[in-house]
Motif scaffolding. Structure first.
Motif, mmCIF file in Angstrom:
data_model
loop_
_atom_site.group_PDB
_atom_site.id
_atom_site.type_symbol
_atom_site.label_atom_id
_atom_site.label_comp_id
_atom_site.label_asym_id
_atom_site.label_seq_id
_atom_site.Cartn_x
_atom_site.Cartn_y
_atom_site.Cartn_z
ATOM 1 N N LYS A 1 -11.412 8.241 51.075
ATOM 2 C CA LYS A 1 -12.033 9.302 51.888
ATOM 3 C C LYS A 1 -12.313 10.522 51.015
ATOM 4 O O LYS A 1 -13.268 11.240 51.241
ATOM 5 N N LYS A 2 -11.451 10.748 50.027
ATOM 6 C CA LYS A 2 -11.632 11.911 49.145
ATOM 7 C C LYS A 2 -11.316 11.494 47.713
ATOM 8 O O LYS A 2 -10.298 10.828 47.497
ATOM 9 N N VAL A 3 -12.189 11.854 46.789
ATOM 10 C CA VAL A 3 -11.948 11.537 45.371
ATOM 11 C C VAL A 3 -11.895 12.847 44.580
ATOM 12 O O VAL A 3 -12.876 13.592 44.538
ATOM 13 N N ILE A 4 -10.738 13.101 43.995
ATOM 14 C CA ILE A 4 -10.563 14.314 43.196
ATOM 15 C C ILE A 4 -10.524 13.910 41.721
ATOM 16 O O ILE A 4 -9.705 13.070 41.323
ATOM 17 N N ILE A 5 -11.417 14.496 40.956
ATOM 18 C CA ILE A 5 -11.472 14.191 39.522
ATOM 19 C C ILE A 5 -10.816 15.334 38.751
ATOM 20 O O ILE A 5 -11.091 16.512 39.009
ATOM 21 N N ILE A 6 -9.947 14.969 37.833
ATOM 22 C CA ILE A 6 -9.246 15.989 37.043
ATOM 23 C C ILE A 6 -9.618 15.829 35.571
ATOM 24 O O ILE A 6 -9.541 14.728 35.010
#
Ligand code: 5RP
Length: 228
Positions: A108-113
């Motif tokens: 649902k949510k993709v956080i790229i670091i």
């Protein structure tokens, strides 16, 4: 810088979430922090994108599950090799691009670091695009990739072909500046023998950048009304 971004990203993780666990040195900081949070009582289950991450997450005490049990993931935290202003990515430096893309797609949510060195105006200039291919027919597949306009190179490790967790090869494709990543992503995947490529288009919710100045969050740029 990687640690800063990773520790910011884990702030999104809450009790009862299914968490996609990316691969790479930046994600490693997030895994360590999540492990500490689990020890302090956080209740999550992680789905690793590689055998390497599975091992680390297990060592840090993060409970694991898989896509068989959970076909929908709440939040995925992953790294990237290049990020442009559309939040399109090149991934696969660590060889885990296929599992990473499957997990991102079902999140649902993709956080790229990332650290600040990964932000680019044009994808492909400084990083060759990784493409996972079957061992069978790889020479012919490589020729077809070359026909798309790149200089391809079979990835090797200590003189032997690099083998992915899916038992395939990786061909690193130097396209130089990639003008139409949306088109290229599809064109590459039409070649028989290609399993997946490292272009991530419209999969990302947010990019957290660790920089010397602190943390920045990248949001998608809207350049004209026509794009709305
Ligand atoms: C692995 C990846 C990684 O996310 C990417 O290579 C970034 O790695 P790192 O955080 O070590 O710089 O795509 O397939």
């Amino acid at each position: 810088m990687k640690k800063l971004a990773a520790e910011k990203a884990v702030e999104y993780i809450e009790d009862d979430m299914i968490v996609g666990l990316g691969t790479g040195s930046t994600v490693e900081y997030a895994l360590k922090k999540l492990g500490e949070m689990v020890k302090e009582g956080l209740k999550i289950q992680g789905i690793p994108t590689s055998l390497r991450t599975k091992k680390s997450a297990t060592n840090y005490g993060i409970p694991l599950t898989d896509l068989k049990e959970h076909t929908e993931i709440d939040v995925t935290i992953d790294g990237a090799d290049e990020v442009d202003s559309n939040l399109y990515l090149i991934k696969g430096g660590g060889g885990a691009l296929t599992r990473e893309k499957i997990i991102a797609y079902h999140s649902k949510k993709v956080i790229i670091i990332i650290d600040e060195t990964k932000v680019t105006k044009r994808l492909g200039v400084d990083f060759a695009l990784p493409v996972e291919v079957t061992k069978y027919g790889w020479n012919a597949t490589m020729k077809s990739l070359e026909d798309l306009g790149c200089t391809p190179e079979l990835r090797t490790i200590t003189g032997e072909p690099y083998i992915t967790d899916n038992q395939n090869y990786i061909i690193d494709c130097d396209f130089g500046k990639i003008d139409e990543p949306e088109v290229l992503e599809k064109d590459i995947n039409l070649i028989p023998g290609v399993v997946e490529n490292g272009l991530f288009i419209d999969l990302v919710s947010e990019v957290i950048v660790g920089s010397k100045q602190g943390i920045m969050t990248l949001e998608k740029q809207v350049t004209s009304i026509g794009e709305l």
